[in-house]
Each structure stands twice: as C-alpha cells, then as structure tokens.
Design a protein around this motif. Structure first.
Motif, mmCIF file in Angstrom:
data_model
loop_
_atom_site.group_PDB
_atom_site.id
_atom_site.type_symbol
_atom_site.label_atom_id
_atom_site.label_comp_id
_atom_site.label_asym_id
_atom_site.label_seq_id
_atom_site.Cartn_x
_atom_site.Cartn_y
_atom_site.Cartn_z
ATOM 1 N N ALA A 40 14.727 32.124 -13.961
ATOM 2 C CA ALA A 40 15.969 32.049 -14.733
ATOM 3 C C ALA A 40 15.904 30.930 -15.766
ATOM 4 O O ALA A 40 16.334 31.094 -16.917
ATOM 5 C CB ALA A 40 17.144 31.839 -13.783
ATOM 6 N N GLU A 41 15.355 29.769 -15.372
ATOM 7 C CA GLU A 41 15.265 28.638 -16.299
ATOM 8 C C GLU A 41 14.352 28.961 -17.479
ATOM 9 O O GLU A 41 14.660 28.637 -18.630
ATOM 10 C CB GLU A 41 14.758 27.406 -15.552
ATOM 11 C CG GLU A 41 14.740 26.145 -16.409
ATOM 12 C CD GLU A 41 14.379 24.912 -15.598
ATOM 13 O OE1 GLU A 41 14.257 25.042 -14.364
ATOM 14 O OE2 GLU A 41 14.226 23.835 -16.199
ATOM 15 N N ARG A 42 13.227 29.626 -17.197
ATOM 16 C CA ARG A 42 12.308 29.987 -18.285
ATOM 17 C C ARG A 42 12.962 30.949 -19.273
ATOM 18 O O ARG A 42 12.823 30.811 -20.488
ATOM 19 C CB ARG A 42 11.044 30.632 -17.694
ATOM 20 C CG ARG A 42 10.104 29.625 -17.032
ATOM 21 C CD ARG A 42 9.093 30.323 -16.160
ATOM 22 N NE ARG A 42 8.241 31.239 -16.893
ATOM 23 C CZ ARG A 42 7.453 32.131 -16.324
ATOM 24 N NH1 ARG A 42 7.429 32.238 -15.002
ATOM 25 N NH2 ARG A 42 6.690 32.910 -17.048
ATOM 26 N N LEU A 43 13.721 31.907 -18.748
ATOM 27 C CA LEU A 43 14.403 32.860 -19.629
ATOM 28 C C LEU A 43 15.467 32.169 -20.487
ATOM 29 O O LEU A 43 15.597 32.432 -21.686
ATOM 30 C CB LEU A 43 15.046 33.971 -18.790
ATOM 31 C CG LEU A 43 14.097 34.985 -18.162
ATOM 32 C CD1 LEU A 43 14.819 35.826 -17.114
ATOM 33 C CD2 LEU A 43 13.502 35.893 -19.235
ATOM 34 N N LEU A 44 16.233 31.274 -19.858
ATOM 35 C CA LEU A 44 17.293 30.589 -20.605
ATOM 36 C C LEU A 44 16.711 29.688 -21.693
ATOM 37 O O LEU A 44 17.245 29.611 -22.806
ATOM 38 C CB LEU A 44 18.156 29.773 -19.639
ATOM 39 C CG LEU A 44 19.071 30.598 -18.716
ATOM 40 C CD1 LEU A 44 19.699 29.718 -17.648
ATOM 41 C CD2 LEU A 44 20.170 31.290 -19.523
ATOM 42 N N LYS A 45 15.633 29.011 -21.380
ATOM 43 C CA LYS A 45 15.034 28.118 -22.380
ATOM 44 C C LYS A 45 14.453 28.895 -23.556
ATOM 45 O O LYS A 45 14.222 28.343 -24.627
ATOM 46 C CB LYS A 45 13.962 27.256 -21.719
ATOM 47 C CG LYS A 45 14.563 26.155 -20.831
ATOM 48 C CD LYS A 45 13.511 25.234 -20.274
ATOM 49 C CE LYS A 45 14.153 24.088 -19.491
ATOM 50 N NZ LYS A 45 13.155 23.172 -18.894
#
Length: 355
Positions: A202-207
């Motif tokens: 999720a963090e990779r997608l948001l960034k």
C-alpha cells in the motif's frame, strides 16, 4: 401466385385506390405514407372528442418488470460474452512490457472490462454518489466497508472511479491473502489490478501517486453472517491511519450498499476450511446446494457513496503514526463516519433488489 406475406400489404394499398401493377414502388410508398398520416389524424381527433389527451410519457412499469427487462436487455451482454470467449479461447500471450511490478496487465484488463461493465451497469445497477470527492490527481486512500464473501466490492469501487469520475483515474485495491489460495483466482486478481494486502504494498502504491482502496475490516468483513449485515467490524490496528499519516494521503470514506445481499452467509465452518487454506467455508441459500452455480451472486441493487476527504496529515505530523493510542482513536472515528454513511444509505433504500 401472390406470396402470402404480400396479401395484407396489397389490401392496405387498395385503400389508397391504386393497383401495385400500375404504380412504381416509390409512388406506392408515398401513398402509403399519406394513408398512415390520415389514420393518425383520425385517431388524434377521436381522442380529443373523448377528452383524453395523448400522453408522450411512457407508462410506468412495476419495478420487478423493469429489473427483468434490464437483465434481459443485453445492453452489455454482447461485450461480456466477447470477454468470456476471449478468456476461454483467446490468446494467452502477455505483453510483458505492459505488466507493472504488481502484476497488473492492462491488455488483459481491457479484455475483461466488458464483463465487469455488465455486472456494474446491468446486473447490480451500481449508483454512485459523491464521486466529486475523489481527487482528480495525486495519492489518496479510499477506505470502505467490506462484504460479499468474494471481493467484488473492490472491483466495483474501481469501476465507479474509472467509469464515472471525470478524470477516469486508475484505482488499485488490496485483496486478502486467502483469495490467492484459489486456483487461477489469485493470478486473475493480479492481472486486473488487485494487490496482495500488506502495508508495504500500500505504501509503495501511495508514494507512486495511486488511488488505493483498503478494507480495514479484512476477512471479518466479508465473512460476517447475514444477521450482522451492515454492522462494521473492528478496523484492525489502524494500519490505514498510519499509512495516511506517513505518506501524507487524504482518506476518502466510502460506503457500499448492496454487496451484503449477493452471498448471504447463513453459516460458516472454519474446521472444514482449514484443509483448503481459506479462513472459512460459507453456507448460503445456494452454496453448496447448487454446486458451482451457487457461486453466482444475487442481483441486488448497489449504491457506492464517496464521502468528503479526511485530511489527517494536515492535523498531525507523520511521527503521530507511532502513537498507537492516537492511531486507534482516529481509526475508530473513521469507522464511525463510514458506519453513519452506511446507515444513511440504508434509510434511503426501499428494497435490496430495486434500490
């Protein structure tokens, strides 16, 4: 010998006073048109004499008849059948250059989209509210209630933004691990844009600036009994709040009405489910009674509502993500907001099947 299908036409032409043997077809058509106009004028005159105005509004039909007409109209049926044909007999070649790091295959997505559009427009007749609350660009975390036994709700939220948002943004949704234990289903989820649920993904997608759908209820949401429908379960340990704070992402609360009725769970067995590697084995009115046909969801009417953005990152620093008490409190506040949206949607609904 005159063919049978011409008899009625000749009789009608006799009213115009001419024989088709002496007139060409163009003149006959003009005479027929004038004849029909005369009949129409006579009918209007008769209606005026009886005091009834001809109405241009279509007669209102019962909701059940409208639903059946919608399901059988074939509005998206041709495209859906084409998608199934492509999936079954189509080429399996994947253009590796198009597949992203999470396994999403845009060419495959284009092939199956007519099938999902059939579900979205004609089967579940999804109504979307508040789509303007989804930002036109930049990252955001879409937080929704979870239900339906299988994660159809993630795919429908994705379509709501793709079909109804002016910018037609792409949406990625997180999927529980157990879905990837089914044969072929895990690969299918990857290829249509699903991502295995974990904070790192999720963090990779948001960034990268994506819109990301998360379901904090997790398996408890899609596995709750029908008697507990639309009662939101506990939101885990507030992982989505930490993501919002550390990545500076606004939270878009979303309520999904209708998914609770597609596979009503009457009973579930966790003992029988263990050998299959899934969290539970559901018993619904059609499953396992009808075998594989029991996997066909019911055609309930869906409403997806997008609430106003909650910008926690503007109220708290990113270091606040380390404060578990604060995270839990903010998580409960978001859960309460979505629960209120769900209850408001249920108050407006007259029937699970007709909305």
């Amino acid at each position: 010998m005159t063919k049978p299908h011409k008899i009625s036409y000749l009789k009608l032409l006799q009213g115009a006073g001419d024989s088709p043997k002496t007139e060409n077809w163009k003149e006959l058509a003009m005479k027929l048109s004038r004849r029909l106009e005369k009949v129409e004028r006579e009918m209007k005159s008769l209606l005026n004499k009886t005091g009834k105005e001809p109405s241009s509004r279509p007669e209102k039909k019962p909701a059940s008849i409208s639903l059946m007409e919608t399901l059988l109209s074939g509005h998206q049926l041709e495209g859906a059948l084409s998608s199934l044909k492509s999936l079954w007999w189509g080429e399996s070649k994947v253009e590796e250059s198009e597949v992203d790091e999470f396994g999403m295959d845009p060419s495959f997505g284009r092939r199956v989209k007519p099938l999902f559009d059939l579900l979205y427009y004609d089967y579940w007749r999804v109504r979307v509210q508040g789509i303007q609350n989804v930002p036109a660009d930049g990252r955001a975390l879409i937080v929704a209630n979870h239900s339906g036994t299988l994660p159809y709700d993630g795919a429908m939220i994705r379509l709501a933004v793709e079909n109804d948002h002016p910018s037609r943004r792409d949406v990625r949704f997180l999927v529980e691990d157990f879905v990837y234990h089914f044969p072929f289903l895990g690969t299918f989820m990857y290829r249509i844009g699903g991502v295995r649920a974990c904070p790192e993904n999720a963090e990779r997608l948001l960034k990268k600036g994506h819109l990301v759908v998360v379901f904090p209820e997790g398996v408890k949401g899609i596995g709750k009994h029908y008697k507990n429908r639309y009662r939101l379960q506990r939101f885990g340990r507030g992982g989505f709040v930490k993501l919002a704070l550390t990545t500076g992402s606004p939270i878009i609360p979303v309520s999904v009405i209708g998914a609770e009725e597609i596979h009503p769970i009457l009973y579930k067995s966790t003992v029988l489910a263990k050998p299959l590697g899934i969290p539970y084995l559901p018993v619904t009115p059609t499953l396992p009674l009808l075998g594989p046909l029991g996997l066909i969801p019911f055609p309930s009417k869906w409403t997806i509502s997008f609430g106003k953005p909650i910008e926690l990152h503007k109220q708290y620093p990113s270091e606040a993500a380390e404060d578990q008490l604060l995270v839990n409190r903010l998580s409960e506040e978001v859960r309460g907001t979505i629960q209120e949206m769900v209850m408001d949607g249920l108050k407006q609904r007259r029937s699970p099947w007709f909305g």
